[in-house]
Design a protein around this motif. Sequence first.
Motif, PDB file in Angstrom:
ATOM      1  N   GLY A  79      -1.763   2.362   7.164  1.00 40.87           N
ATOM      2  CA  GLY A  79      -1.726   0.945   6.815  1.00 40.87           C
ATOM      3  C   GLY A  79      -0.851   0.124   7.733  1.00 40.87           C
ATOM      4  O   GLY A  79      -0.219  -0.839   7.304  1.00 40.87           O
TER       5      GLY A  79
ATOM      6  N   PRO B 172       0.789  -1.238   0.000  1.00 39.77           N
ATOM      7  CA  PRO B 172       0.000   0.000   0.000  1.00 39.77           C
ATOM      8  C   PRO B 172       0.820   1.286   0.000  1.00 39.77           C
ATOM      9  O   PRO B 172       0.316   2.339  -0.398  1.00 39.77           O
TER      10      PRO B 172
ATOM     11  N   ASP C 159      -4.702   2.486  -0.924  1.00 46.92           N
ATOM     12  CA  ASP C 159      -5.451   1.712   0.056  1.00 46.92           C
ATOM     13  C   ASP C 159      -6.650   2.563   0.450  1.00 46.92           C
ATOM     14  O   ASP C 159      -6.482   3.708   0.872  1.00 46.92           O
TER      15      ASP C 159
END
Length: 499
Positions: A375, A67, A80
């Motif tokens: 993330g 991501p 993402d």
Amino acid sequence: MGLLVLSCVVLALAIIKLVYAHFFSPLSHIPSASVLAPISRLLWEFPAEHRGQVTLALPKLHKKLGPLVRIGPKRLSFYDIDIYKQVHKPGSAFVKDPRVYSQFVQDGHPALFSITDPKEHALRRRHMGLLFNRSRVPFLSQMMLEEVLHFGELLRVLSTRNGLIDLIPTCRALEADIVSRFAFGNAIGAVDSLLSAGKELQIIRENDLQSSKMPLYTNFPSLVKTVQFLLSTFSNLTGRYRSSLESQIKFEEWANDQLKATLDPETAPGKSFLKVMAGARILEQCALSEAKEMLGPGTDTTSATLAHILWALSLNKPLQEGLVSDLAAAKWPTDMTALESIPTLMACVMEGIRWTGAAAAMLPRIVPPSGAVLGGIQVPGGTMVSSSPIWYLRDETAFPDPDRFRPSRWLGRNNKDLATLQNEHYVPFSKGASSCVGIHFAYLELYLSLSQILRRYCIEPSDISMVDIECEAILPPRREWVSAVPISPLRVHLSERDL
């Protein structure tokens, strides 16, 4: 000997910088787009961006690397949807990167898109909401309808004159006239230019060129300003103007004339953005900058979407005729509420917006000083992070076969989990406080333009052998800068519809 020593020193410094960037910098734990990307953004991001390829290349890299991908010494790309919502949520501490957005400022007066201060942005947005709110946009139907009907005459003339019609410049002329009439009170004459002179109005044609130059503006602002100053000085001394500079001067004169007319009670148009905003709510020059900004990327994105939808419908006659049948059953409405209540029209427009993905800009934001976890990865404060909304519109999980124009995605929707995923990923106008203020304006224009064009014309592909073949259009090759630009023309045949 001295040159050899100097070369060795330079090489040693380069190696030290490379080793630091890859193993010791605060972002060294994040995979890089290339070996050279962590050293300078000029070694990977800028060349790709300059070629109109950066937003095409990065999704492939994210698929391999995860991501977060490092695209510069202190620059990250992210792909993402949860990170996207975190960065762009209302009240987000991730502010716009002033180094990038300052390049969009006109005449020293930032417009809504280029304002980086959150409080100032929120205030400007509230003022502009008086004209762009969902409750106000339906009052624009008559103005848009008049411009669309005038555009219909252009299509008739071009069909007779040329046979084939290139949808990109023609739809852009329509959008330019609609936006300029809304913004200034008078259309800029883009459709008339195609009608009378057979060519695009130059200031509109150069939108793509300006879009492609944005990487130069953001990476080398001082150099660009110096070159512009030198060229302007040369032109003033010699009286010889480059066509682009001459068209810009004419546009500035036209825009200033519209402002003067707006401020004069005897010549002011009935209603326009300038009339509502200038003086009473924001400074006159700020209102003028907002109006001029509307003729930039906003014009390219909506017009490209309309062009792509029409081109896709030319390849799928059953879909086109089904939409015409539903519009006829609804008696060809022009009211916003009635238009958006026709499921096939809504599906074609939503899919066209998703499929075209015209607004390709990366929307750079700065990580707050305290840093952030994105993330599950710690990112230090001051890092620039960016992501293009169109990546989520092409997400293969949310939208299987994303490069195909498939309005049926938005009809029925019996799979609730998929529908939820699609709703999350449908971010063509971004999200949060920085979402596009013109979202309802764009929807009304697309509903109205598409329905009225289909009311008068049957659209057929440029290759006559494909007539009557049911074909899901595949997204044409393109380059992507601030907005996406097809590499080849989108040509169609038009014939008068017998209703």
